[in-house]
Each structure stands twice: as structure tokens, then as C-alpha cells.
Design an enzyme around this catalytic site. Structure first.
Site, mmCIF file in Angstrom:
data_model
loop_
_atom_site.group_PDB
_atom_site.id
_atom_site.type_symbol
_atom_site.label_atom_id
_atom_site.label_comp_id
_atom_site.label_asym_id
_atom_site.label_seq_id
_atom_site.Cartn_x
_atom_site.Cartn_y
_atom_site.Cartn_z
ATOM 1 N N ARG A 13 0.831 -1.210 0.000
ATOM 2 C CA ARG A 13 0.000 0.000 0.000
ATOM 3 C C ARG A 13 0.869 1.267 0.000
ATOM 4 O O ARG A 13 0.967 1.977 -0.989
ATOM 5 C CB ARG A 13 -0.937 -0.026 1.226
ATOM 6 C CG ARG A 13 -2.045 0.990 1.196
ATOM 7 C CD ARG A 13 -1.640 2.389 1.528
ATOM 8 N NE ARG A 13 -1.060 2.541 2.860
ATOM 9 C CZ ARG A 13 -0.499 3.665 3.283
ATOM 10 N NH1 ARG A 13 -0.449 4.725 2.499
ATOM 11 N NH2 ARG A 13 0.043 3.729 4.490
ATOM 12 N N ASP A 14 1.542 1.539 1.102
ATOM 13 C CA ASP A 14 2.329 2.777 1.199
ATOM 14 C C ASP A 14 3.435 2.759 0.153
ATOM 15 O O ASP A 14 3.758 3.790 -0.459
ATOM 16 C CB ASP A 14 2.932 2.883 2.610
ATOM 17 C CG ASP A 14 3.271 4.306 3.003
ATOM 18 O OD1 ASP A 14 3.619 5.097 2.116
ATOM 19 O OD2 ASP A 14 3.217 4.622 4.200
ATOM 20 N N HIS A 206 8.820 6.776 8.142
ATOM 21 C CA HIS A 206 9.496 6.893 6.840
ATOM 22 C C HIS A 206 10.966 7.222 7.129
ATOM 23 O O HIS A 206 11.299 7.777 8.180
ATOM 24 C CB HIS A 206 8.802 7.951 5.979
ATOM 25 C CG HIS A 206 7.485 7.469 5.447
ATOM 26 N ND1 HIS A 206 7.336 6.990 4.173
ATOM 27 C CD2 HIS A 206 6.270 7.363 6.038
ATOM 28 C CE1 HIS A 206 6.073 6.613 3.993
ATOM 29 N NE2 HIS A 206 5.399 6.822 5.114
ATOM 30 N N CYS A 237 4.810 9.074 0.113
ATOM 31 C CA CYS A 237 3.423 9.548 -0.006
ATOM 32 C C CYS A 237 3.355 10.534 -1.164
ATOM 33 O O CYS A 237 4.142 11.485 -1.205
ATOM 34 C CB CYS A 237 2.976 10.217 1.299
ATOM 35 S SG CYS A 237 1.314 10.919 1.177
ATOM 36 N N ASN A 246 9.016 3.900 3.629
ATOM 37 C CA ASN A 246 9.063 3.452 5.032
ATOM 38 C C ASN A 246 10.383 2.750 5.278
ATOM 39 O O ASN A 246 11.034 2.270 4.359
ATOM 40 C CB ASN A 246 7.933 2.453 5.298
ATOM 41 C CG ASN A 246 6.587 3.098 5.233
ATOM 42 O OD1 ASN A 246 6.014 3.225 4.164
ATOM 43 N ND2 ASN A 246 6.084 3.538 6.357
HETATM 44 P P1 HMG Z 1 -12.528 14.441 -3.444
HETATM 45 O O1 HMG Z 1 -12.095 14.640 -4.862
HETATM 46 O O2 HMG Z 1 -12.590 15.627 -2.548
HETATM 47 O O3 HMG Z 1 -13.899 13.667 -3.268
HETATM 48 O O4 HMG Z 1 -11.569 13.345 -2.824
HETATM 49 P P2 HMG Z 1 -15.132 13.356 -4.112
HETATM 50 O O5 HMG Z 1 -16.090 12.729 -3.155
HETATM 51 O O6 HMG Z 1 -15.539 14.587 -4.880
HETATM 52 O O7 HMG Z 1 -14.653 12.238 -5.144
HETATM 53 C C1 HMG Z 1 -13.902 12.481 -6.307
HETATM 54 C C2 HMG Z 1 -14.017 11.278 -7.218
HETATM 55 O O8 HMG Z 1 -13.446 10.153 -6.603
HETATM 56 C C3 HMG Z 1 -15.472 10.873 -7.512
HETATM 57 O O9 HMG Z 1 -15.486 10.286 -8.810
HETATM 58 C C4 HMG Z 1 -15.741 9.797 -6.493
HETATM 59 O O10 HMG Z 1 -16.740 8.884 -6.881
HETATM 60 C C5 HMG Z 1 -14.404 9.103 -6.409
HETATM 61 P P3 HMG Z 1 -16.170 11.057 -10.059
HETATM 62 O O11 HMG Z 1 -17.589 11.279 -9.650
HETATM 63 O O12 HMG Z 1 -15.408 12.360 -10.207
HETATM 64 O O13 HMG Z 1 -16.001 10.100 -11.197
HETATM 65 N N1 HMG Z 1 -14.183 8.522 -5.092
HETATM 66 C C6 HMG Z 1 -13.788 7.251 -4.901
HETATM 67 N N2 HMG Z 1 -13.538 6.247 -5.736
HETATM 68 C C7 HMG Z 1 -13.152 5.066 -5.183
HETATM 69 N N3 HMG Z 1 -13.010 4.868 -3.872
HETATM 70 C C8 HMG Z 1 -13.249 5.868 -2.996
HETATM 71 C C9 HMG Z 1 -13.657 7.117 -3.514
HETATM 72 N N4 HMG Z 1 -13.964 8.281 -2.936
HETATM 73 C C10 HMG Z 1 -14.292 9.126 -3.906
HETATM 74 N N5 HMG Z 1 -13.112 5.661 -1.699
HETATM 75 C C11 HMG Z 1 -10.901 11.683 -1.236
HETATM 76 C C12 HMG Z 1 -11.637 12.989 -1.447
HETATM 77 C C13 HMG Z 1 -10.780 11.450 0.224
HETATM 78 C C14 HMG Z 1 -11.685 10.558 -1.879
HETATM 79 C C15 HMG Z 1 -9.526 11.812 -1.913
HETATM 80 O O14 HMG Z 1 -8.894 12.942 -1.385
HETATM 81 C C16 HMG Z 1 -8.665 10.607 -1.688
HETATM 82 O O15 HMG Z 1 -8.918 9.536 -2.216
HETATM 83 N N6 HMG Z 1 -7.609 10.791 -0.909
HETATM 84 C C17 HMG Z 1 -6.696 9.717 -0.549
HETATM 85 C C18 HMG Z 1 -5.310 10.164 -0.745
HETATM 86 C C19 HMG Z 1 -4.369 9.033 -0.435
HETATM 87 O O16 HMG Z 1 -4.644 7.869 -0.672
HETATM 88 N N7 HMG Z 1 -3.208 9.410 0.111
HETATM 89 C C20 HMG Z 1 -2.160 8.466 0.428
HETATM 90 C C21 HMG Z 1 -2.518 7.576 1.575
HETATM 91 S S1 HMG Z 1 -2.278 8.339 3.134
HETATM 92 C C22 HMG Z 1 -0.598 8.113 3.472
HETATM 93 O O17 HMG Z 1 0.136 7.637 2.658
HETATM 94 C C23 HMG Z 1 -0.114 8.469 4.848
HETATM 95 C C24 HMG Z 1 0.131 7.249 5.737
HETATM 96 O O18 HMG Z 1 1.040 6.343 5.128
HETATM 97 C C25 HMG Z 1 0.714 7.720 7.065
HETATM 98 C C26 HMG Z 1 1.933 8.618 6.842
HETATM 99 O O19 HMG Z 1 2.968 8.136 6.420
HETATM 100 O O20 HMG Z 1 1.747 9.819 7.024
HETATM 101 C C27 HMG Z 1 -1.167 6.498 6.022
HETATM 102 MG MG MG Z 2 3.189 6.415 5.196
#
Ligand code: HMG
Ligand code: MG
Length: 302
Positions: A13-14, A206, A237, A246
Site C-alpha cells: 500500500r504505502d 518513513h 506519499c 518506510n
Molecule cells: P474528493 O475529490 O474531494 O472527493 O476526494 P469526491 O467525493 O468529490 O470524489 C472524487 C471522485 O473520486 C469521484 O469520482 C468519487 O466517486 C471518487 P467522479 O464522480 O469524479 O467520477 N471517489 C472514490 N472512488 C473510489 N473509492 C473511494 C472514492 N472516494 C471518492 N473511496 C478523497 C476525497 C478522500 C476521496 C480523496 O482525497 C482521496 O482519495 N484521498 C486519498 C489520498 C491518499 O490515498 N493518500 C495516500 C494515503 S495516506 C498516506 O500515505 C499516509 C500514511 O502512510 C501515514 C503517513 O505516512 O503519514 C497512512
Molecule cells: Mg506512510
């Protein structure tokens, strides 16, 4: 050092969220290889918007096709109810809700404020619990933010208290950009442990500044026993530019083996999986232990 340590492998994932997209078949081989090497906790993928993270757009296919090994916990990230519904359809054991201790990072990563992220988590928590899923909360920027710089420990604790109230079973202190140091780790764990059982806190470090192993050792001494790591040190990220992957799982296992801490992970098998995924992506192996053992293997073959 007595007692076991739980390693959560986050490479699929990450790691893969921040690498060149690989095929579904490679992801499946990676996860199956990791669990075959003795990994008992795998963050398999994310149910996030494919517009935001196209690398993990095949999350459902991956979860449906992997070999489910008994005793392995498969977890996924879910940012909203859409993600949760997909997770429920794929028989995962644990969901991860993720937010940040930095307002700017929350907006960049989730397109909402920290407060709005909790509004989204409320129904997720209710449904997840009703369906018997474990729930983990992740706090990005627990040690620093790529946009805001230093993050006060008080901001991290505020988010931790809200995740605890939401019903999280475990909570990750995430060093998104790898700036944490041993003294900051000690200070944060000391503060966090006043609000949440220390044995349910996880270190997600990380390795941007090469401090992750030292921070893991400091965390162990402070009572943590859950750590996240990524095979071959994959990833980063997409919303934290310049952040390294990581800490490498191979390096963590080598550290723990040296401390006499049982992990149940076969280091040689793990090194082979690291080599496999680096070959599939066409990137260097960020694990020092992996690189050393591979060099030794090559020497033995000649
Ligand atoms: P948004 O654009 O504000 O939301 O995204 P939306 O509701 O307007 O959705 C946009 C489009 O995405 C729509 O499609 C939705 O249907 C679709 P359209 O109508 O335009 O065709 N959609 C989805 N599709 C599939 N699965 C879903 C989903 N949700 C909406 N769940 C949202 C808001 C939260 C969805 C977006 O910002 C997002 O997906 N963010 C995730 C970002 C991410 O994955 N970041 C990396 C992971 S976190 C990380 O790495 C940190 C961590 O490791 C800890 C650390 O190290 O810090 C955990
Ligand atoms: Mg991370």
C-alpha cells in the site's frame, strides 16, 4: 529484550502508491510472497479515489485474487464511506482511517480539514464496528509536515484523543516525511501514552533522514511493540514530495533478530521478495540488509 513485536508490512500500500504502477499480478505475487515469508499483518491496498492515487485503482481485484493465509490480518485504507463499502465487499480484517496533525497536510491528502475528516470517520466507525472489523487510526505528520514544518506535540495528541474516542483499536504515529529524532520520539510517546495504551500505539516511520531504525529502538525502549515497514523500503506519499519510503522490513527484522526478538519472519525469503519487487518496478533496493544479503548470495554463486 523479551516479548514479541508486531510488524505491519505496508509495502503493497504505502510502497506501491508512490511507485510506477505495476500490474495486478505483480501486486498479488508480492502479497503472497510476503505472507509466505511469515508476515502476519499486511496493509494490502487502499480504497481511495483512483483519481488521487491511480497506482491502487485495482484494489478490489488484488484483494479478491490473493491467497488468503490463515492467521494473516489484511488491512486497507479507507478515506470515506465509498471506500468502506468496497472494503466490506472484499473481506478485509481491518480498516485504517487516516488523518493528520497538520491542517495543510489533511487538505492536500484528503481534500478536507482535520475536523471534516472526523465527520467522515463517524459513520465509517459505526459500520466497521457493526461488521466486526478492527479499526486503526493513522496520524500523518506526527513529527513534522512538508508544508507547515514543525508540528507541536499538542496537535498530535489532540488528534490521537479524537481517534481513541472514535473507537480505534490501534493508533499509528506516522512520521510522513521521516524527520523524527530519538528525543522527539521519546517525548511524543510519553505524551501519547498518557492518553492511549502504549501497547496499542504503532510507529510508522518513513526513512528520509535515515533515523527510522534509531527511532524504532527508542520506541521499543519507550514501550511500543507495533511497527510498520515496507519491503525493500518502497514508497512514500504522493502528497509529501521528497519523502522517502518506510523503513525497510528486512532492516527491521535484522535489528529485531539481533535483539533476540521473535518475529516469525524468514529473512532470506523476505530478501527474495524485496529483490522481486525492485525488479518488477525497476528501482534500487533501499534495504541495506537486503542489499548486503543479496550481494553475499551472488558471491556464493560464483
Ligand atoms: P474528493 O475529490 O474531494 O472527493 O476526494 P469526491 O467525493 O468529490 O470524489 C472524487 C471522485 O473520486 C469521484 O469520482 C468519487 O466517486 C471518487 P467522479 O464522480 O469524479 O467520477 N471517489 C472514490 N472512488 C473510489 N473509492 C473511494 C472514492 N472516494 C471518492 N473511496 C478523497 C476525497 C478522500 C476521496 C480523496 O482525497 C482521496 O482519495 N484521498 C486519498 C489520498 C491518499 O490515498 N493518500 C495516500 C494515503 S495516506 C498516506 O500515505 C499516509 C500514511 O502512510 C501515514 C503517513 O505516512 O503519514 C497512512
Ligand atoms: Mg506512510
Amino acid at each position: 529484550m523479551a516479548g514479541g513485536v508486531k510488524i505491519v508490512e505496508v509495502g503493497p500500500r504505502d510502497g506501491l502508491q508512490n511507485e510506477k504502477t505495476v500490474s495486478t499480478a505483480v501486486k498479488i505475487e508480492l502479497i503472497n510472497g510476503l505472507t509466505g515469508a511469515g508476515i502476519k499483518n499486511v496493509e494490502a491496498t487502499s480504497f481511495v479515489s483512483p483519481k488521487w492515487v491511480p497506482q491502487l485503482a485495482d484494489a478490489m481485484e488484488v484483494l479478491r485474487q490473493i491467497q488468503r493465509r490463515p492467521g494473516v490480518c489484511y488491512s486497507v485504507l479507507v478515506p470515506n464511506q465509498t471506500g468502506l463499502e468496497k472494503a466490506l465487499a472484499c473481506q478485509v480484517h481491518e480498516i485504517v482511517v487516516f488523518t493528520a496533525a497538520s491542517e495543510t497536510f489533511a487538505r492536500k491528502n484528503l481534500n478536507c480539514s482535520i475536523a471534516q475528516s472526523f465527520e467522515r470517520f463517524l459513520p465509517i466507525a459505526e459500520i466497521a464496528k457493526a461488521n466486526g472489523l478492527a479499526m486503526r487510526g493513522s496520524i500523518s505528520c506526527s513529527f513534522g509536515c512538508p508544508y507547515e514544518g514543525d508540528v507541536p506535540i499538542g496537535s498530535v495528541i489532540q488528534v490521537l484523543v479524537r481517534l481513541a474516542a472514535l473507537g480505534c483499536d490501534t493508533i499509528d504515529l506516522a512520521d510522513t516525511i521521516g524527520v523524527g529524532t530519538v528525543s522527539r520520539v521519546r517525548e511524543l510517546i510519553c505524551g501519547a501514552a498518557r492518553e492511549f495504551p502504549v501497547e496499542k500505539l504503532a510507529g510508522h516511520y518513513h526513512d528520509t533522514y535515515g533515523q527510522a531504525l534509531a527511532n524504532i529502538l527508542a520506541s521499543l525502549e519507550a514501550g511500543l511493540n507495533i511497527f510498520h515497514s515496507s519491503v525493500a523500503g518502497l514508497g512514500g506519499c504522493p502528497f509529501a514530495p521528497g519523502a522517502a519510503g518506510n523503513v525497510a522490513t528486512e532492516d527491521v527484522v535484522y535489528l529485531l533478530n539481533g535483539l533476540g526478538v521473535e518475529t516469525g519472519i524468514n529473512l532470506d525469503a523476505l530478501v527474495s521478495i524485496g529483490e522481486f519487487i525492485c525488479g518488477a518496478i525497476g528501482r534500487w533496493n533501499a534495504s541495506k540488509t537486503g542489499s548486503a544479503l543479496l550481494a553475499k548470495r551472488r558471491c556464493a554463486e560464483t
